[in-house]
Design a protein around this motif. Structure first.
Motif, mmCIF file in Angstrom:
data_model
loop_
_atom_site.group_PDB
_atom_site.id
_atom_site.type_symbol
_atom_site.label_atom_id
_atom_site.label_comp_id
_atom_site.label_asym_id
_atom_site.label_seq_id
_atom_site.Cartn_x
_atom_site.Cartn_y
_atom_site.Cartn_z
ATOM 1 N N TRP A 99 -80.621 40.021 -7.100
ATOM 2 C CA TRP A 99 -81.446 39.630 -5.963
ATOM 3 C C TRP A 99 -82.077 40.791 -5.202
ATOM 4 N N PHE A 100 -81.416 41.947 -5.279
ATOM 5 C CA PHE A 100 -81.938 43.099 -4.543
ATOM 6 C C PHE A 100 -82.372 44.185 -5.506
ATOM 7 N N ARG A 115 -84.395 38.129 4.216
ATOM 8 C CA ARG A 115 -85.022 39.298 4.850
ATOM 9 C C ARG A 115 -84.677 40.597 4.117
ATOM 10 N N PHE A 116 -84.138 40.466 2.914
ATOM 11 C CA PHE A 116 -83.878 41.601 2.014
ATOM 12 C C PHE A 116 -83.010 42.677 2.657
ATOM 13 N N ASN A 117 -81.985 42.243 3.379
ATOM 14 C CA ASN A 117 -81.052 43.184 3.989
ATOM 15 C C ASN A 117 -79.805 43.263 3.105
ATOM 16 N N PHE A 158 -75.952 41.778 3.616
ATOM 17 C CA PHE A 158 -75.522 40.819 2.593
ATOM 18 C C PHE A 158 -74.183 41.246 2.002
ATOM 19 N N HIS A 159 -74.118 42.487 1.575
ATOM 20 C CA HIS A 159 -72.905 43.005 0.940
ATOM 21 C C HIS A 159 -71.734 43.047 1.926
#
Length: 299
Positions: A298-299, A253-255, A259-260
């Motif tokens: 990835w981001f 979900r591209f958060n 994630f970090h």
């Protein structure tokens, strides 16, 4: 004078001993040592020591199975060991003697297949044959629905090993077509004992629903609910839950912030957070570092 009960008991014991080979008797007498070894391995915090010991432990279990092929506990331990070795040290690689050992997904898939072969033996004891696993979905579902709580370990490890093997063989259409069957097995675990193996079924479905976009059957809200349920059941002490949430749900979900943050929290967690599961927590810490190295990509 011996009573009828005493005589009957003596006959029963002799009969049972006669039905067992010397190898089987030796294996069964050694089971407490195997069980103790597994507990000690789970508590191991030195990853290099654990990685070096696991192949020998697996070989020992396999040798014992040769002598006692009907031993359900050994089959269960074998499935668990192959899964743990593949996931912990082979699939994503490992640092050994200060050097990086490359990831080997192909070998990991083979290990998951070996684990699945042992779990299938356990499923067969509960009436789920190899033919059923390769047959129609409805027929398999009808049989699964009849299983009780005693089948949970077989269902859990079969689904876990099978799903990982499928995931690493996504280029094979036939394998992907089998994924719904692995999901069906794990769904029954969720229904019968949602807290089995540290709420592993919740973790499974957290990954399952979080690793796909909603257009392809994913469900981010449901994924988050499963991860939260697993964290609640383990009192937020099992780091792999947040690791997999970051790797699958937050990436999908591209958060980037979540994630970090999740991976950073794993790295900063106290090494004594969960002594009974020190090994999987140390593996999670190592894998968190690998994922953080991919954050910019990835981001």
């Amino acid at each position: 004078m011996k009573t009828y009960l005493q005589i009957s008991l003596a006959i029963f014991i002799v009969t049972q001993l006669g039905a067992c080979t010397m190898g089987q008797l030796t294996v069964r007498a050694s089971m407490p040592m195997i069980e103790g070894g597994i507990i000690a391995m789970n508590q191991q915090s030195d990853l290099e020591l654990a990685e070096a010991a696991l192949p020998a432990n697996i070989s020992l279990i396999e040798g014992m199975i040769v002598n006692d092929p009907g031993n359900e506990e050994l089959r269960l331990y074998a499935a668990q060991a192959y899964y743990g070795y593949g996931f912990g040290f082979i699939e994503d690689g490992f640092m050994k003697n200060g050097l990086a050992v490359k990831a080997n997904p192909k070998r990991a898939a083979a290990l998951y297949d070996k684990g699945f072969s042992h779990a299938k033996q356990l499923l067969a004891d509960h009436g789920i044959t190899d033919k059923m696993l390769n047959g129609e979905l409805n027929d398999l579902q009808q049989r699964i629905d009849k299983l009780g709580k005693s089948a949970v370990p077989a269902l859990f490890w079969a689904a876990s090993c099978w799903a990982k093997s499928i995931d690493l063989n996504r280029d094979k259409a036939r394998n992907l077509a089998q994924l719904p069957k692995a999901v069906m097995l794990m769904q029954r675990v969720l229904e019968l004992d949602e807290n089995y193996y540290m709420s592993g079924a919740h973790v499974f479905f957290g990954v399952y629903y979080g690793s796909k976009s909603p257009m392809l059957g994913g469900n981010f809200a449901l994924s988050e609910q499963h991860f939260a349920a697993a964290n609640k059941a383990t009192q937020n002490k099992l780091l792999i839950i947040n690791l997999l949430q970051a790797q699958y749900l937050e990436r999908q979900r591209f958060n980037q912030q979540a994630f970090h943050d999740l991976l950073t929290q794993i790295q900063q967690a106290d090494d004594a957070l969960y002594p009974e599961q020190a090994l999987i927590n140390q593996i999670s810490k190592y894998k968190a570092s690998l994922l953080l190295n991919k954050e910019e990509q990835w981001f």
